[in-house]
Design a protein around this motif. Structure first.
Motif, PDB file in Angstrom:
ATOM      1  N   LEU A  33      33.848 -16.214 -14.880  1.00 16.14           N
ATOM      2  CA  LEU A  33      32.411 -17.269 -16.334  1.00 16.14           C
ATOM      3  C   LEU A  33      32.864 -18.334 -16.618  1.00 16.14           C
ATOM      4  O   LEU A  33      32.209 -19.676 -16.625  1.00 16.14           O
ATOM      5  N   ALA A  34      34.219 -17.913 -17.149  1.00 19.00           N
ATOM      6  CA  ALA A  34      34.608 -19.343 -17.750  1.00 19.00           C
ATOM      7  C   ALA A  34      35.032 -20.378 -16.728  1.00 19.00           C
ATOM      8  O   ALA A  34      35.138 -21.814 -16.872  1.00 19.00           O
ATOM      9  N   VAL A  58      38.992 -23.237 -24.629  1.00 19.86           N
ATOM     10  CA  VAL A  58      39.001 -22.901 -25.575  1.00 19.86           C
ATOM     11  C   VAL A  58      38.682 -21.840 -25.133  1.00 19.86           C
ATOM     12  O   VAL A  58      39.549 -20.358 -25.948  1.00 19.86           O
ATOM     13  N   LEU A  59      37.704 -21.599 -24.460  1.00 19.59           N
ATOM     14  CA  LEU A  59      37.056 -19.297 -24.427  1.00 19.59           C
ATOM     15  C   LEU A  59      38.362 -18.868 -23.851  1.00 19.59           C
ATOM     16  O   LEU A  59      38.706 -17.463 -23.862  1.00 19.59           O
ATOM     17  N   ILE A  60      39.011 -19.479 -22.166  1.00 16.34           N
ATOM     18  CA  ILE A  60      39.571 -18.806 -21.571  1.00 16.34           C
ATOM     19  C   ILE A  60      41.177 -18.783 -22.629  1.00 16.34           C
ATOM     20  O   ILE A  60      41.335 -17.575 -22.300  1.00 16.34           O
ATOM     21  N   GLY A  61      41.275 -19.272 -24.015  1.00 17.32           N
ATOM     22  CA  GLY A  61      42.601 -19.211 -24.028  1.00 17.32           C
ATOM     23  C   GLY A  61      42.651 -18.024 -25.130  1.00 17.32           C
ATOM     24  O   GLY A  61      44.032 -17.671 -26.350  1.00 17.32           O
ATOM     25  N   VAL A  62      41.522 -17.415 -25.725  1.00 12.26           N
ATOM     26  CA  VAL A  62      41.134 -16.776 -26.474  1.00 12.26           C
ATOM     27  C   VAL A  62      40.256 -15.655 -26.295  1.00 12.26           C
ATOM     28  O   VAL A  62      40.508 -14.856 -26.821  1.00 12.26           O
ATOM     29  N   MET A  63      40.419 -15.164 -24.778  1.00 12.73           N
ATOM     30  CA  MET A  63      39.385 -14.044 -24.122  1.00 12.73           C
ATOM     31  C   MET A  63      40.545 -12.339 -23.860  1.00 12.73           C
ATOM     32  O   MET A  63      42.099 -13.536 -23.536  1.00 12.73           O
ATOM     33  N   PRO A  64      40.393 -11.437 -24.034  1.00 10.21           N
ATOM     34  CA  PRO A  64      41.422 -10.864 -23.253  1.00 10.21           C
ATOM     35  C   PRO A  64      41.670 -10.481 -22.512  1.00 10.21           C
ATOM     36  O   PRO A  64      41.584 -10.923 -21.501  1.00 10.21           O
ATOM     37  N   THR A  65      43.155  -9.867 -21.978  1.00 10.51           N
ATOM     38  CA  THR A  65      43.997  -9.655 -20.833  1.00 10.51           C
ATOM     39  C   THR A  65      42.838  -8.173 -20.582  1.00 10.51           C
ATOM     40  O   THR A  65      42.382  -7.632 -20.918  1.00 10.51           O
ATOM     41  N   TYR A  66      43.642  -8.357 -18.856  1.00  5.28           N
ATOM     42  CA  TYR A  66      43.085  -7.156 -18.440  1.00  5.28           C
ATOM     43  C   TYR A  66      43.712  -5.947 -19.243  1.00  5.28           C
ATOM     44  O   TYR A  66      43.082  -4.639 -19.124  1.00  5.28           O
ATOM     45  N   ILE A 114      38.698  -4.936 -16.098  1.00  2.17           N
ATOM     46  CA  ILE A 114      37.935  -5.207 -15.244  1.00  2.17           C
ATOM     47  C   ILE A 114      37.473  -6.902 -16.180  1.00  2.17           C
ATOM     48  O   ILE A 114      36.463  -7.529 -15.394  1.00  2.17           O
ATOM     49  N   TRP A 115      36.725  -6.182 -17.446  1.00  2.00           N
ATOM     50  CA  TRP A 115      35.532  -7.714 -17.801  1.00  2.00           C
ATOM     51  C   TRP A 115      36.288  -8.925 -18.513  1.00  2.00           C
ATOM     52  O   TRP A 115      36.172  -9.873 -18.650  1.00  2.00           O
ATOM     53  N   ALA A 116      37.677  -8.354 -18.487  1.00  2.00           N
ATOM     54  CA  ALA A 116      39.122  -9.811 -18.684  1.00  2.00           C
ATOM     55  C   ALA A 116      38.643 -10.588 -17.327  1.00  2.00           C
ATOM     56  O   ALA A 116      38.488 -11.590 -17.548  1.00  2.00           O
ATOM     57  N   ALA A 117      38.937  -9.854 -15.972  1.00  2.00           N
ATOM     58  CA  ALA A 117      38.568 -10.693 -14.528  1.00  2.00           C
ATOM     59  C   ALA A 117      37.375 -11.537 -14.914  1.00  2.00           C
ATOM     60  O   ALA A 117      36.791 -12.443 -13.989  1.00  2.00           O
ATOM     61  N   ARG A 121      48.450 -18.710 -23.743  1.00  2.00           N
ATOM     62  CA  ARG A 121      47.480 -19.306 -24.665  1.00  2.00           C
ATOM     63  C   ARG A 121      47.191 -20.883 -25.447  1.00  2.00           C
ATOM     64  O   ARG A 121      46.310 -21.412 -25.621  1.00  2.00           O
ATOM     65  N   ILE A 122      48.937 -21.245 -25.270  1.00  2.00           N
ATOM     66  CA  ILE A 122      48.882 -22.446 -26.199  1.00  2.00           C
ATOM     67  C   ILE A 122      48.136 -23.730 -25.524  1.00  2.00           C
ATOM     68  O   ILE A 122      47.421 -24.447 -25.934  1.00  2.00           O
ATOM     69  N   PRO A 123      48.425 -23.470 -24.594  1.00  2.00           N
ATOM     70  CA  PRO A 123      48.067 -25.347 -24.104  1.00  2.00           C
ATOM     71  C   PRO A 123      45.896 -25.519 -23.649  1.00  2.00           C
ATOM     72  O   PRO A 123      45.966 -25.739 -22.869  1.00  2.00           O
ATOM     73  N   PHE A 124      45.672 -23.980 -23.111  1.00  2.00           N
ATOM     74  CA  PHE A 124      44.287 -24.137 -23.028  1.00  2.00           C
ATOM     75  C   PHE A 124      43.601 -24.103 -24.839  1.00  2.00           C
ATOM     76  O   PHE A 124      42.580 -24.453 -24.572  1.00  2.00           O
ATOM     77  N   LEU A 125      44.495 -23.655 -26.255  1.00  2.00           N
ATOM     78  CA  LEU A 125      43.655 -23.815 -26.519  1.00  2.00           C
ATOM     79  C   LEU A 125      44.359 -25.567 -27.522  1.00  2.00           C
ATOM     80  O   LEU A 125      43.220 -25.826 -27.795  1.00  2.00           O
ATOM     81  N   LEU A 126      45.017 -26.090 -27.053  1.00  2.00           N
ATOM     82  CA  LEU A 126      45.466 -27.597 -27.220  1.00  2.00           C
ATOM     83  C   LEU A 126      44.406 -28.486 -26.637  1.00  2.00           C
ATOM     84  O   LEU A 126      44.319 -29.561 -27.218  1.00  2.00           O
TER      85      LEU A 126
END
Length: 446
Positions: free
Chosen positions: A140-141, A119-127, A132-135, A209-214
């Motif tokens: 971490l996830a 779920v966290l992958i589904g809400v995290m920011p992109t590059y 670099i924090w996005a990567a 993001r949808i598949p991750f949030l599901l």
């Protein structure tokens, strides 16, 4: 080959299951709950991994922008491999927990960790937003997901085999892989639907993001079911006290079993992650097939291949684990080149046939290996021993399969170059399988 390669204590390995002597066998209702609890958890775990694999090419541009699409894809697959690198750590941590405190609480923890990380992958920011924090956040996830899967496989396999009736451990154990592969099917199906219904702009902003949030509903359902299941009868009924240091004891007393399991898993990992993870990007990036063509044939092959798994699990109960595992390993080595040649045709029939050719032998291994692995080790060490050896092989070979396969194509310019990786690793597994000791007909070691 010798049948005494794996060490065993004749006072424990050759007697009937401890649970049968110290506690009544589980009821059919308890067995159904156990199977359902493992099924929903495995489905969630592998749904999450399949979603990442199915969106690897999209995530590559969002989290690892580069001028060369292959470079971006390699960066994305390197993070895919990170999830596998953390598996041995998860196997140690959660294997110890399962062997000391029980399979049930461990299964609750690992499903929660996987669901939250996805779920966290589904809400995290992109590059584009976080640089670099996005990567780093994605890494971490993926690490958390790897820790979870490292504990899930060995705990769920032990749980199923320990609940199984006598003479049906192969069938019950195969459910772990059946549901895992069906989870991959569901994950890829969701990715396909989202991609087909999304414009390129929407897919790059919110659609991915949808598949991750599901995965959140799956997490809720899985937690509910696992809270209602009982502890495995072998763990509650064993006469042996939990080992204070299952990892060190396993390394000291189970070295041959650990090596045998590791060797079998090498080729098994490469061939299974070829069809479960790499083939998506192979068809869409290397062969440049449109997603509308690639995903339906992958889904068809995954579904058909998954349904064959319990058939081979049941077969291993009748003819033995070793013949099925040996056949699967030899078959994989022989099928690799023809399979890639069929995939390279780019036709519907060729792509389906190429995948099913590999899936036939993957299903053999998925069917026979869970019970064989669980039957190699005593109850007080089973989860740790299986988890550590299996996860280490997956980290070194399974998790790197997409990366190595893509690198081989880039280095040689040949789209069938990854077949060499499959052949070499499957040959190693064949040697290990020929040296394993048959475990059918023996009680579970206590």
């Amino acid at each position: 080959m010798s049948d005494s390669v794996l060490p065993h204590d004749p006072t424990t390995a050759e007697r009937a299951d401890a649970s049968a002597a110290t506690s009544p066998p589980p009821t059919d209702r308890a067995r159904r709950r156990a199977v359902t609890a493992v099924a929903i958890g495995n489905l969630l775990e592998w749904y999450d991994f399949a979603v990442y694999a199915g969106l690897a090419a999209v995530l590559a541009t969002l989290f690892f922008p580069a001028g060369d699409p292959l470079v971006s894809l390699l960066a994305s697959f390197s993070v895919f491999a990170v999830g596998f690198a953390s598996r041995p750590v998860g196997a140690i941590v959660f294997g110890r927990m399962a062997d000391r405190h029980g399979r049930r609480p461990t299964l609750l923890v690992v499903i929660t960790l996987m669901g939250v990380a996805t779920v966290l992958i589904g809400v995290m920011p992109t590059y584009a937003t976080a640089g670099i924090w996005a990567a780093l956040l994605l890494t971490l996830a993926r690490t958390a997901q790897g820790l979870s899967v490292g504990g899930e496989f060995s705990s769920s396999t032990a749980f199923l085999v320990e609940f199984a009736p006598a003479g049906r451990r192969g069938l019950y154990g195969s459910i772990a892989y059946l549901t895992a592969c069906l989870g991959s099917f569901v994950g890829l199906a969701v990715v396909f639907v989202v991609r087909m219904l999304s414009t390129p702009e929407f897919l790059a902003t919110w659609g991915w993001r949808i598949p991750f949030l599901l995965s959140f509903p799956l997490l809720a359902i899985g937690l509910y079911i696992r809270l209602r299941v009982h502890e495995s009868p072998a763990f509650t009924g064993t006469a042996a006290a939990p080992d204070a240091g299952p990892l060190t004891t396993s390394l000291r007393t189970q070295r041959r079993g650990l090596l045998s399991l590791f060797g079998i898993t090498i080729g098994f990992a490469v061939c299974s992650y070829t069809v479960l993870a790499f083939v998506v990007s192979y068809l869409t990036t290397v062969l440049a097939l449109p997603a509308s063509t690639a995903f339906p044939v992958i889904l068809l092959a995954t579904f058909v291949g998954s349904l064959a798994i319990p058939l081979f699990g049941a077969l291993s109960d009748r003819v033995g684990r070793r013949p099925v595992i040996v056949a699967g390993s030899i078959g994989t080595a022989c099928a690799a080149v023809p399979a890639y040649l069929l995939l390279g045709t780019g036709t519907f029939g060729g792509v389906v046939a190429g995948q099913l050719l590999v899936w036939l032998f993957v299903a053999m291994l998925c069917g026979a290996c869970p019970a064989a692995f669980a039957e190699m080790f005593p109850t007080r060490l089973r989860t740790t021993a299986v988890g550590v050896s299996y996860s280490l092989a997956l980290a070194l070979f399974g998790g790197t399969t997409p990366f190595v396969s893509a690198w081989l194509i880039g280095a040689t310019g040949s789209p069938i170059a990854p077949a060499a990786f499959v052949v070499v690793t499957a040959t190693v597994s064949t040697v290990a399988a020929l040296r394993m000791r048959e475990t059918v007909g023996r009680g579970l070691p206590t």
